[in-house]
Design a protein around this motif. Structure first.
Motif, PDB file in Angstrom:
ATOM      1  N   ALA A  62       0.344  -1.279   0.162  1.00 11.49           N
ATOM      2  CA  ALA A  62       0.459  -0.420   0.327  1.00 11.49           C
ATOM      3  C   ALA A  62       1.032   1.100   0.564  1.00 11.49           C
ATOM      4  O   ALA A  62       0.554   2.378   0.841  1.00 11.49           O
ATOM      5  N   LEU A  63       1.804   1.179  -0.914  1.00 13.42           N
ATOM      6  CA  LEU A  63       3.024   2.831  -1.056  1.00 13.42           C
ATOM      7  C   LEU A  63       1.529   3.110  -1.754  1.00 13.42           C
ATOM      8  O   LEU A  63       1.925   3.192  -2.870  1.00 13.42           O
ATOM      9  N   PHE A  64       2.507   4.515  -1.452  1.00 14.23           N
ATOM     10  CA  PHE A  64       1.520   5.601  -2.518  1.00 14.23           C
ATOM     11  C   PHE A  64       2.673   6.307  -3.769  1.00 14.23           C
ATOM     12  O   PHE A  64       3.797   6.257  -3.701  1.00 14.23           O
ATOM     13  N   ASP A  65       1.753   5.245  -4.867  1.00 13.09           N
ATOM     14  CA  ASP A  65       2.846   5.303  -6.231  1.00 13.09           C
ATOM     15  C   ASP A  65       3.758   6.725  -6.212  1.00 13.09           C
ATOM     16  O   ASP A  65       4.189   7.312  -7.147  1.00 13.09           O
ATOM     17  N   GLY A  72       9.053  -7.892  -3.547  1.00 13.46           N
ATOM     18  CA  GLY A  72       9.727  -7.982  -1.749  1.00 13.46           C
ATOM     19  C   GLY A  72      10.256  -7.040  -1.796  1.00 13.46           C
ATOM     20  O   GLY A  72      10.449  -6.364  -0.131  1.00 13.46           O
ATOM     21  N   MET A  73      11.130  -5.891  -2.272  1.00 15.76           N
ATOM     22  CA  MET A  73      11.679  -4.465  -1.729  1.00 15.76           C
ATOM     23  C   MET A  73      10.747  -3.791  -1.316  1.00 15.76           C
ATOM     24  O   MET A  73      10.599  -2.669  -0.031  1.00 15.76           O
ATOM     25  N   LYS A  74       9.010  -3.949  -1.813  1.00 14.77           N
ATOM     26  CA  LYS A  74       7.773  -3.035  -2.145  1.00 14.77           C
ATOM     27  C   LYS A  74       7.797  -3.385  -0.124  1.00 14.77           C
ATOM     28  O   LYS A  74       7.370  -2.565   0.143  1.00 14.77           O
ATOM     29  N   LYS A  75       7.808  -5.045  -0.056  1.00 16.85           N
ATOM     30  CA  LYS A  75       7.372  -5.332   0.910  1.00 16.85           C
ATOM     31  C   LYS A  75       8.392  -4.272   2.635  1.00 16.85           C
ATOM     32  O   LYS A  75       7.954  -4.563   3.604  1.00 16.85           O
ATOM     33  N   ARG A  76       9.748  -4.914   1.743  1.00 15.53           N
ATOM     34  CA  ARG A  76      10.603  -4.004   2.888  1.00 15.53           C
ATOM     35  C   ARG A  76      10.189  -3.179   3.467  1.00 15.53           C
ATOM     36  O   ARG A  76      10.423  -1.860   4.014  1.00 15.53           O
ATOM     37  N   ARG A 136       7.735   2.278   6.765  1.00 12.62           N
ATOM     38  CA  ARG A 136       6.816   2.923   6.575  1.00 12.62           C
ATOM     39  C   ARG A 136       6.187   1.771   8.550  1.00 12.62           C
ATOM     40  O   ARG A 136       5.975   3.372   9.280  1.00 12.62           O
ATOM     41  N   ALA A 137       5.888   0.951   8.627  1.00  9.37           N
ATOM     42  CA  ALA A 137       5.296   0.356   9.303  1.00  9.37           C
ATOM     43  C   ALA A 137       5.719   0.679  10.864  1.00  9.37           C
ATOM     44  O   ALA A 137       4.857   0.355  12.022  1.00  9.37           O
ATOM     45  N   ILE A 138       6.663   0.600  10.889  1.00  7.82           N
ATOM     46  CA  ILE A 138       7.967   1.057  12.287  1.00  7.82           C
ATOM     47  C   ILE A 138       8.069   2.157  12.706  1.00  7.82           C
ATOM     48  O   ILE A 138       9.241   2.376  13.213  1.00  7.82           O
ATOM     49  N   ALA A 139       8.271   3.059  11.207  1.00  2.71           N
ATOM     50  CA  ALA A 139       8.428   4.220  11.198  1.00  2.71           C
ATOM     51  C   ALA A 139       7.833   5.272  12.748  1.00  2.71           C
ATOM     52  O   ALA A 139       8.873   6.246  13.373  1.00  2.71           O
ATOM     53  N   MET A 140       7.536   5.151  13.362  1.00  7.33           N
ATOM     54  CA  MET A 140       6.719   5.841  14.534  1.00  7.33           C
ATOM     55  C   MET A 140       6.955   5.252  15.796  1.00  7.33           C
ATOM     56  O   MET A 140       6.308   5.181  16.765  1.00  7.33           O
TER      57      MET A 140
END
Length: 248
Positions: free
Chosen positions: A88-91, A141-145, A150-154
């Motif tokens: 779910a990255l912003f393209d 795989g890079m997108k998942k990483r 981003r999930a651990i950014a906060m």
């Protein structure tokens, strides 16, 4: 840390969750398995407060989020990070901007401080120096990483993973599994993973829970699941069609 009590949810009279009971322990990785379309992602959305149950309770550290107003659920939601199935990255944003997004939205950090955090999170998932690339330039795989960075950014306490290895080849699947194990241990995170990848499940799970027809029919550590006497569990683990399972 998370406790689900008699959770029910229906959509247009279709019962998806039919009395879910589950405890998720702090500092462990709980993997919820089950057939596609069986309600696993719906359950994940309940845990983070994106969907309200028809009945039942969801406790996060003894706070029942089903009784909270939206603004109060929002405060609790900030304790979570989430890796979506497709990242779910912003393209239209670079990798750096994607990871910086929650920091820019929810903190008063300077651009320099945010850039340092972004660099650190990327290094933590093995992708240093790609801040200026766009999602379209990345492999699956890079997108998942990047999604995990981003999930651990906060610096959340809890991470939710929705099918983290879907669509990946075996080598990249193994790499994502190792990444989840490493980050969970290094940051002492509580992880909840939705999956139907049996090999990955046994590799990363502290605890496994199987969702079947709206209920959790078995929980336990990986070894107890391997030795389960439940024919539905064994059928799922062995890939046996339900109509061929004796005693189902």
């Amino acid at each position: 840390m998370i406790k689900l009590v008699d959770l029910h949810k229906s959509f247009n009279k279709l019962k998806v969750l039919d009395g879910i009971n589950l405890e998720i322990n702090k500092g462990e990785t709980t993997v919820i398995i089950g057939r596609s379309g069986g309600g696993k992602s719906v359950l994940l959305k309940h845990i983070i407060g994106l969907v309200r149950p028809d009945a039942g309770h969801i406790f996060i550290d003894d706070v029942d989020i089903t009784q909270l107003k939206e603004k109060d659920i929002y405060k609790i939601r900030r304790r979570f990070g989430m890796l979506f199935q497709d990242a779910a990255l912003f393209d239209s944003m670079t990798v750096g901007q994607n990871i910086a997004f929650p920091l820019a939205e929810h903190t008063d950090l300077s651009k320099k401080e945010i850039a340092q955090i972004v660099a650190g999170k990327l290094a933590g998932v093995g992708l240093s120096g790609i801040e200026d690339k766009y999602p379209s330039e990345l492999s699956g795989g890079m997108k998942k990483r990047v999604g995990l960075a981003r999930a651990i950014a906060m610096d959340p306490e809890i991470i939710l993973f929705d099918e983290p290895t879907t669509g990946l080849d075996p080598i990249m699947t193994a790499a994502i599994d190792e990444l989840i194990l490493g980050i969970q241990k290094r940051l002492n995170l509580t992880c909840v993973v939705i999956s139907h990848d049996i090999q990955s499940t046994f590799k990363i799970a502290s605890k496994i829970a199987m969702l079947y027809k709206g209920k959790i029919i078995e929980t336990g550590d990986p070894e107890s699941f391997r030795n389960s006497e439940n024919p539905i569990v064994q059928g799922f683990l062995q890939g046996i069609p339900e109509d061929k399972i004796i005693g189902s």
